[in-house]
Write a protein that holds these residues in place. Structure first.
Motif: not given
Length: 327
Positions: A111-122
């Motif tokens: 199987f393929q583990l799909p991409e994971v997206q992140v939003t973070a405060p900097v």
């Protein structure tokens, strides 16, 4: 994009790191994803997916991860133990956020583990901003535990143990009830994965399985579950008897092999009962009511009232006629 493979003590450790960079007001970021657990991965196993976010600017708050839907399993909750600080790279401190999620594998295949997206405060030049990054998907191979012969029902876990407690009075007699408590603990497993405890029938006792009590905990990235099974025995016969040992087959994901746990057996002595049972007592009571008691009442009446009864009988007998009237 970066990638790498780390070797483990007993095989290849799945450590494929995939990531893409993005900009946030001039700040660069990179998100890397890897599955920490060693191959072979098996259906029913809970694996740890680690996400590592590196940024050119300090990360000043909680990041939000967008988790894709999985074809082969289910995301569990995020680990409460995350790292937000700095790591040394090429002699300089790089702001880094590291967290992990547990994934429960439910199918067999590739199987393929799909991409994971992140939003973070900097924090960039004293101003709070938000960066976005994504880790590219990676390939997973999931198989079924291989063993011959294979147990009918088993648990998949990193660690497992079983304990038993039997509450025994000083003396035992037929008709008494005793309870046995089986406690099964497993690390890297959910309560729904626990196999059912098979009740062993016997002529010496009747056994009932009470409702199961289960709990689960997710601490420091590790899923731990506990199941408490209560067995209630009604003793039917006297003599020396055995409360059997209960077994649990499980696949050890660390050693990649099947193992069997067994609870402690108990030998008990049931004494012969000197108490008349309900059925016998009912028969004796019926005999007294309809057999002995009426006879006793009649005898007492005759002894105490025989003279009055005799006088009454004399008054009631036929009168004697004169001789001239007799035929």
């Amino acid at each position: 994009m970066t990638s790498g493979i780390r070797r483990g003590a007993s095989g290849v450790l799945l450590g494929i790191l995939l990531g893409v960079s993005s900009n946030a007001l001039g700040g660069e970021a990179q998100l890397e994803m890897r599955v920490v657990d060693e191959y072979p991965l098996v259906s029913g196993q809970i694996v740890t997916v680690e996400l590592s976010l590196r940024s050119e600017s300090p990360i000043v708050g909680a990041a939000t991860f967008a988790l894709p839907e999985l074809e082969f399993g289910v995301w569990l909750e995020q680990s409460r133990t995350s790292y937000n600080g700095f790591v040394l790279r090429d002699g300089r401190r790089v702001p880094t956020l590291v967290t992990s999620y547990a994934v429960w594998l439910q199918k067999v295949g590739r199987f393929q583990l799909p991409e994971v997206q992140v939003t973070a405060p900097v924090l960039i030049d004293g101003t709070k901003s938000y960066l976005e990054a994504a880790a590219r998907g990676l390939s997973l191979s999931i198989q079924y535990p291989q063993v011959d012969p294979q147990p009918k029902d088993f648990l998949v876990a990193d660690e497992a143990q079983i304990s038993s407690f039997l509450d025994l009075p000083t003396e035992l007699y037929p008709g008494q009830i005793i309870e046995q408590i089986l406690t099964i603990r497993a690390q890297g497993a959910l309560p729904v994965s626990f196999p059912e405890v098979d009740v062993m029938p016997s002529r010496a006792y009747k056994v009932d399985r009470l409702p199961v009590d289960s709990s689960v905990d997710y601490t420091r990235g590790v899923v731990s579950s506990t199941q408490v099974v209560t067995l209630r025995y009604t003793l039917l016969e006297s003599g020396r008897q055995m409360i059997p040992s209960y077994s649990l087959d499980w696949w050890n994901t660390d050693l990649h092999q099947f193992q069997t746990l067994r609870s402690k057996p108990y030998e008990i002595q049931v004494n012969a009962s000197d108490v008349v049972d309900d059925a016998s007592g009912s028969k004796v009571m019926t005999f007294w009511l309809w057999g002995i008691l009426p006879g006793l009442v009649l005898a007492w009446t005759l002894v105490n009232y025989w003279k009055p009864l005799l006088s009454a009988c004399k008054r009631l007998r036929s009168p004697v006629l004169p001789e001239r009237l007799n035929p």
